[in-house]
Design an enzyme around this catalytic site. Sequence first.
Site, PDB file in Angstrom:
ATOM      1  N   ARG A   1     -18.447  13.144  15.138  1.00  9.82           N
ATOM      2  CA  ARG A   1     -19.115  12.668  13.918  1.00  9.82           C
ATOM      3  C   ARG A   1     -20.250  11.703  14.207  1.00  9.82           C
ATOM      4  O   ARG A   1     -21.282  11.748  13.545  1.00  9.82           O
ATOM      5  CB  ARG A   1     -18.094  11.998  13.005  1.00  9.82           C
ATOM      6  CG  ARG A   1     -17.192  13.004  12.341  1.00  9.82           C
ATOM      7  CD  ARG A   1     -16.180  12.345  11.443  1.00  9.82           C
ATOM      8  NE  ARG A   1     -15.417  13.365  10.740  1.00  9.82           N
ATOM      9  CZ  ARG A   1     -14.379  13.105   9.956  1.00  9.82           C
ATOM     10  NH1 ARG A   1     -13.994  11.863   9.762  1.00  9.82           N
ATOM     11  NH2 ARG A   1     -13.743  14.090   9.353  1.00  9.82           N
TER      12      ARG A   1
ATOM     13  N   GLY B   1       0.850  -1.190   0.000  1.00 10.35           N
ATOM     14  CA  GLY B   1       0.000   0.000   0.000  1.00 10.35           C
ATOM     15  C   GLY B   1       0.883   1.236   0.000  1.00 10.35           C
ATOM     16  O   GLY B   1       1.895   1.290   0.698  1.00 10.35           O
TER      17      GLY B   1
ATOM     18  N   LEU C   1     -17.654  12.848  -0.483  1.00 12.38           N
ATOM     19  CA  LEU C   1     -17.465  13.570   0.772  1.00 12.38           C
ATOM     20  C   LEU C   1     -17.405  15.085   0.593  1.00 12.38           C
ATOM     21  O   LEU C   1     -16.760  15.584  -0.314  1.00 12.38           O
ATOM     22  CB  LEU C   1     -16.152  13.100   1.400  1.00 12.38           C
ATOM     23  CG  LEU C   1     -15.703  13.783   2.685  1.00 12.38           C
ATOM     24  CD1 LEU C   1     -16.586  13.354   3.836  1.00 12.38           C
ATOM     25  CD2 LEU C   1     -14.262  13.446   2.987  1.00 12.38           C
TER      26      LEU C   1
ATOM     27  N   HIS D   1     -17.616   5.812   5.892  1.00  5.25           N
ATOM     28  CA  HIS D   1     -16.459   6.660   5.642  1.00  5.25           C
ATOM     29  C   HIS D   1     -15.146   6.063   6.121  1.00  5.25           C
ATOM     30  O   HIS D   1     -14.158   6.095   5.404  1.00  5.25           O
ATOM     31  CB  HIS D   1     -16.698   8.007   6.337  1.00  5.25           C
ATOM     32  CG  HIS D   1     -15.583   8.985   6.181  1.00  5.25           C
ATOM     33  ND1 HIS D   1     -15.154   9.414   4.944  1.00  5.25           N
ATOM     34  CD2 HIS D   1     -14.820   9.633   7.093  1.00  5.25           C
ATOM     35  CE1 HIS D   1     -14.161  10.295   5.108  1.00  5.25           C
ATOM     36  NE2 HIS D   1     -13.930  10.424   6.397  1.00  5.25           N
TER      37      HIS D   1
ATOM     38  N   SER E   1      -7.197  10.896  11.426  1.00  4.68           N
ATOM     39  CA  SER E   1      -6.764   9.743  10.630  1.00  4.68           C
ATOM     40  C   SER E   1      -5.540  10.083   9.798  1.00  4.68           C
ATOM     41  O   SER E   1      -4.608   9.277   9.699  1.00  4.68           O
ATOM     42  CB  SER E   1      -7.888   9.239   9.731  1.00  4.68           C
ATOM     43  OG  SER E   1      -8.238  10.215   8.794  1.00  4.68           O
TER      44      SER E   1
ATOM     45  N   GLU F   1     -15.522  17.989   6.753  1.00  6.26           N
ATOM     46  CA  GLU F   1     -15.917  18.554   8.036  1.00  6.26           C
ATOM     47  C   GLU F   1     -15.408  19.999   8.145  1.00  6.26           C
ATOM     48  O   GLU F   1     -15.944  20.809   8.903  1.00  6.26           O
ATOM     49  CB  GLU F   1     -15.301  17.691   9.155  1.00  6.26           C
ATOM     50  CG  GLU F   1     -15.710  18.060  10.542  1.00  6.26           C
ATOM     51  CD  GLU F   1     -15.423  16.928  11.530  1.00  6.26           C
ATOM     52  OE1 GLU F   1     -15.791  15.773  11.232  1.00  6.26           O
ATOM     53  OE2 GLU F   1     -14.825  17.191  12.577  1.00  6.26           O
TER      54      GLU F   1
ATOM     55  N   PHE G   1     -12.316  21.846  14.295  1.00  7.35           N
ATOM     56  CA  PHE G   1     -12.898  20.622  13.761  1.00  7.35           C
ATOM     57  C   PHE G   1     -13.794  20.020  14.833  1.00  7.35           C
ATOM     58  O   PHE G   1     -13.767  20.456  15.987  1.00  7.35           O
ATOM     59  CB  PHE G   1     -11.778  19.647  13.368  1.00  7.35           C
ATOM     60  CG  PHE G   1     -11.748  19.291  11.910  1.00  7.35           C
ATOM     61  CD1 PHE G   1     -11.862  20.276  10.937  1.00  7.35           C
ATOM     62  CD2 PHE G   1     -11.602  17.975  11.497  1.00  7.35           C
ATOM     63  CE1 PHE G   1     -11.823  19.950   9.589  1.00  7.35           C
ATOM     64  CE2 PHE G   1     -11.564  17.635  10.146  1.00  7.35           C
ATOM     65  CZ  PHE G   1     -11.674  18.624   9.202  1.00  7.35           C
TER      66      PHE G   1
ATOM     67  N   ARG H   1     -13.807   7.953  15.522  1.00  4.53           N
ATOM     68  CA  ARG H   1     -12.622   8.749  15.226  1.00  4.53           C
ATOM     69  C   ARG H   1     -12.986  10.224  15.119  1.00  4.53           C
ATOM     70  O   ARG H   1     -14.045  10.577  14.612  1.00  4.53           O
ATOM     71  CB  ARG H   1     -12.016   8.287  13.904  1.00  4.53           C
ATOM     72  CG  ARG H   1     -10.917   9.173  13.394  1.00  4.53           C
ATOM     73  CD  ARG H   1     -10.235   8.605  12.174  1.00  4.53           C
ATOM     74  NE  ARG H   1     -10.997   8.696  10.944  1.00  4.53           N
ATOM     75  CZ  ARG H   1     -11.133   9.812  10.225  1.00  4.53           C
ATOM     76  NH1 ARG H   1     -10.599  10.943  10.643  1.00  4.53           N
ATOM     77  NH2 ARG H   1     -11.820   9.800   9.092  1.00  4.53           N
TER      78      ARG H   1
ATOM     79  N   GLU I   1      -5.361   3.136   8.178  1.00 10.15           N
ATOM     80  CA  GLU I   1      -6.728   2.661   8.378  1.00 10.15           C
ATOM     81  C   GLU I   1      -6.796   1.132   8.461  1.00 10.15           C
ATOM     82  O   GLU I   1      -7.681   0.584   9.126  1.00 10.15           O
ATOM     83  CB  GLU I   1      -7.645   3.170   7.247  1.00 10.15           C
ATOM     84  CG  GLU I   1      -9.121   2.982   7.566  1.00 10.15           C
ATOM     85  CD  GLU I   1     -10.054   3.611   6.545  1.00 10.15           C
ATOM     86  OE1 GLU I   1      -9.593   4.467   5.763  1.00 10.15           O
ATOM     87  OE2 GLU I   1     -11.242   3.256   6.542  1.00 10.15           O
TER      88      GLU I   1
ATOM     89  N   HIS J   1     -19.771   9.338   8.061  1.00 11.94           N
ATOM     90  CA  HIS J   1     -19.446  10.766   8.016  1.00 11.94           C
ATOM     91  C   HIS J   1     -20.746  11.544   7.804  1.00 11.94           C
ATOM     92  O   HIS J   1     -21.561  11.170   6.970  1.00 11.94           O
ATOM     93  CB  HIS J   1     -18.466  11.042   6.878  1.00 11.94           C
ATOM     94  CG  HIS J   1     -17.843  12.400   6.944  1.00 11.94           C
ATOM     95  ND1 HIS J   1     -18.551  13.542   6.646  1.00 11.94           N
ATOM     96  CD2 HIS J   1     -16.600  12.808   7.278  1.00 11.94           C
ATOM     97  CE1 HIS J   1     -17.751  14.591   6.807  1.00 11.94           C
ATOM     98  NE2 HIS J   1     -16.561  14.169   7.180  1.00 11.94           N
TER      99      HIS J   1
ATOM    100  N   ALA K   1       0.121   6.326   4.915  1.00 11.18           N
ATOM    101  CA  ALA K   1       0.781   5.454   5.894  1.00 11.18           C
ATOM    102  C   ALA K   1       1.880   4.633   5.226  1.00 11.18           C
ATOM    103  O   ALA K   1       2.994   4.519   5.750  1.00 11.18           O
ATOM    104  CB  ALA K   1      -0.239   4.528   6.553  1.00 11.18           C
ATOM    105  N   GLY K   2       1.578   4.062   4.065  1.00 13.51           N
ATOM    106  CA  GLY K   2       2.555   3.215   3.378  1.00 13.51           C
ATOM    107  C   GLY K   2       3.789   3.990   2.961  1.00 13.51           C
ATOM    108  O   GLY K   2       4.927   3.555   3.198  1.00 13.51           O
TER     109      GLY K   2
ATOM    110  N   GLN L   1     -17.282   4.207  10.787  1.00  9.52           N
ATOM    111  CA  GLN L   1     -17.741   5.588  10.962  1.00  9.52           C
ATOM    112  C   GLN L   1     -18.590   6.052   9.785  1.00  9.52           C
ATOM    113  O   GLN L   1     -18.219   5.863   8.626  1.00  9.52           O
ATOM    114  CB  GLN L   1     -16.544   6.519  11.094  1.00  9.52           C
ATOM    115  CG  GLN L   1     -16.936   7.982  11.191  1.00  9.52           C
ATOM    116  CD  GLN L   1     -15.777   8.850  11.646  1.00  9.52           C
ATOM    117  OE1 GLN L   1     -14.916   9.199  10.872  1.00  9.52           O
ATOM    118  NE2 GLN L   1     -15.744   9.152  12.933  1.00  9.52           N
TER     119      GLN L   1
END
Lengths: 362, 592
Positions: B304, B34, B270, B368, B408, B273, B139, B403, B392, B260, B38-39, B258
């Site tokens: 959320r 991935g 999306l 989401h 995230s 937020e 937020f 969350r 994730e 959203h 993160a990857g 979650q």
Amino acid sequence: MKVGLKIWRYDSTSGDRALREYEIDAPEEATLLDCLDIVKDRYDGTLAYRKSCRMMICGSCGMRMDGGAVLACKTRMYDIAQAGHVPVISAMGNLPIVKDLVVDMDPFWGKIRAVQPYLQPRYDQATEKENVVPAERMEPIHKESLCILCGCCVSECNSMESDPDFLGPAALAKGMRFVGDPRDGAAVERLESYSEEHGIWDCTRCYFCQERCPKGVDPRDAIAKLGAEAMRNGIDRDMGARHAKWFVTSAKTTGWLRETELVPKTQGVVASIKEIKFAMGLARHGKVPPPFPPHVAADVNESRALYDRVKEQGRDGAQGIVQGEKALRHLSHEAEGADGAYGKGGDYPTPYLPQLEEKEKA
Amino acid sequence: MHLAQAPAGACALRLVDPIPSSPMGETHDVLVVGAGCAGMRAAIEAFDHGANVGVISKLHPTRSHSGAAEGGINAALGNTADDSPETHAFDTVKGSDYLGDQDAIEIFTREAPGDIYQLEHWGAVFSRNADGKLAQRPFGAAGSPRTVFAADITGHVLIHVLYEQLMKRLATDASRLTVYEEFFAWRLVVDGDRCVGVICWDLLRGGLKLLEGTATVLATGGAGRIYRTTTNAYACTGDGMSMALHAGLPLKDMEFMQFHPTTMYPTGILLTEGCRGEGAYLINKDGERFMARYAPNALELASRDVVSRSEQTEIDQGRGINGSVLLDMRHLGAERILDRLPGSRELSMTYAGVDPIYAPVPVRPGAHYHMGGVETDEWGRTELDGLYAAGETACVSVHGANRLGGNSLMETITFGRRSGQHAAEWSHSSGTSGASGAGSAALGDAERDLKVLLDRTTGERPWSIRDDLGGTMLESFGVFRREEQMSAAIDTVDSLRERYGQVVVEDKGTVFNNDLTQAIELGNAIDLAACMLQAGLARRESRGAHSRPHDHPTRDDENFLKHSITRWLDGRPELSYKEVRMTKWEPMERTY
């Protein structure tokens, strides 16, 4: 709603290609990508195209519709279907086709890598916290940092069609993203490298990239900014740079373009000697005005005042390129909904269709 | 395709002949599966710690879904108002409905600011205050404006800066970094008590390939595509979670999906937020700002789960419009919308046909983000030696039952970095796994299974099963959940698995055969759905995103202040529980 699509199918293992027509039932909100999904699900599982986010941010689904590059996920089909138009869908241009609508992006990524696409920090020692940079100093790279690397600009690039090694609009816009970044310390080295052959001065300024960019990056403006920055830094060896500079000098001094001097100023005296025969031919037909006494335009003061005004403003380099500033704001400012923003159905310019397509049609 | 100076078989592609499966794969110290935030963050850190890194991604890295994140990334910098990592930690604990592991949350909020500064030094084009420092916006459920942002394309900016840093390292030492683009990771290779590699399908040229890694980091993102409408990309099919599950590893807190609050009707795309962070209102069909009745203090900026439940209640009680409520930005004015929310405006205009400067946008809750995932510790380690997970895909857990927006992206960076570092260090200290034959055996198994799948010519194509799965999950496992619906859905998913047993791949070719990979993805999604439903049915309480107003309307700390753990045994999910790690915050009533 009923949607008709003609899709260019291509199999790189056999070399077979064919224009297939599909008629599908799609919901009214369907985009071109949704329609391709319906074709793949219900009619032909072998159809190949890239997709991921379906919200115009990942850059996967660049392809051509009626000969011009689009993001499939951004293209709503309602008006097109209502008009009874059956668009031709094909792979992007200027890149080898792998299968159906999937192109080999490797040449594209190679050019991105060629512009050293990473910050070369101005300072050796990083500050403990963030670099403090006034917001307006980041403004010059606002548009360039919107690029999603979808390749739509490259697909339509005229220069790349004749010179496959041309760095191209996407890579050069990426280059401008760093040249214009006050945190980057390698602007001059970058401009030197981008000014070489296949670089900024090889752009023909056809503006097709700007026309076709789905994100408002305006790559041609980015190339213009690079050119202006290069000249501001005295990097003007290239004929393109000298050509542009002579336009300014000529307009400032006599208020018009002195074409007889343009060739030696651009190409140099030695290279111009080779053009003497051509010049003599022009002269015989009365196309060369006598160099002496120099002709001065009647309203020359206007052009000199304009030059002075620009100098006063201190908008040297990239700061002088103002066209299309404020990305995404070019979307019309009226309550017009989605259709108005992206043109009516059937209203898709057709720069050039694959020749093969014409043949098969016949 | 390949960014590196090519090792054999991974050279730049000039497509003609598909390359057949080959047991001769490549070997790396650290494999990262991935290439989202993160990857890539893990790959960069592993590289910087001296490892030879291979990155496997079914998409080109910048196509990853992290790039679609909009609103921002949370770190207590205190640039706009006073803030501290402790406040950030408390907000996160409370937001998690006390299910988050507090030790992990404290590490997370303490290290977040440094990670943000590093991203800025790498060149991230964040929005800035008048004083030239990084701007921060309010937020949901945050005690201070803490969300660092780049207009409303923060994920896009991050994924590109990480890709740039990857390119920089490639230019520095190409011998230590290979990016296997458009390689579909299918199975983990396990040799006894350690993970030794990954079996992949080469999308562009065809053929299975064994890539060996002393350590492997899973960073394949979420699984939103289990639902019919979701904010997630087509690529978000839970591949990493499924690979781990089928390699015998536990998934944690899978019932917590979650929803959203602001996804557009009808596409589920999306709207950030950040719209509400900048001051947008939520109104019902009467024009009432209904959040005043549900969260009188935080209003639209409650957490959320709270906002989504409020919206769903309005819709269910007949105060919605076409199954939606309205997100109203008109009072913000054109200048602020164009400056701070240009991408949201473009999305609204393109997909909802509405210009938010002039009209409110219809929105509703949509699937989401998966709070659950592969169980890891605070270094990303799983219970299998050599296997890590981040982002994730993983469940550390910092998000618990719900969350917070902006946490995230921060998690991908902080825990991506930590996983990459640990994986690199572990790979140096543990020695290579040696030629055990596990890899070629696993490759042989995969080839046999693939042949069975491709040889099948009669049966059902994947799309109808996929649509049935998505519809079932949307109806039975949404914002509000009912016992009988979840039970019925478990049976439905079982029958879908049976149908999937006879699934037919129409494309038999080798070149860019995503008909094949989409069929494999569907298999992943079905098993994950079963895990989610079973964990949801067993959690007889309402906590965070898991809400059962009809039979168990309140939180039950006595019985359910614990993580659910799901393993795959004999073709079924098997459930157990694990304690939540607490440090200084006792569970309290949660109001906003």
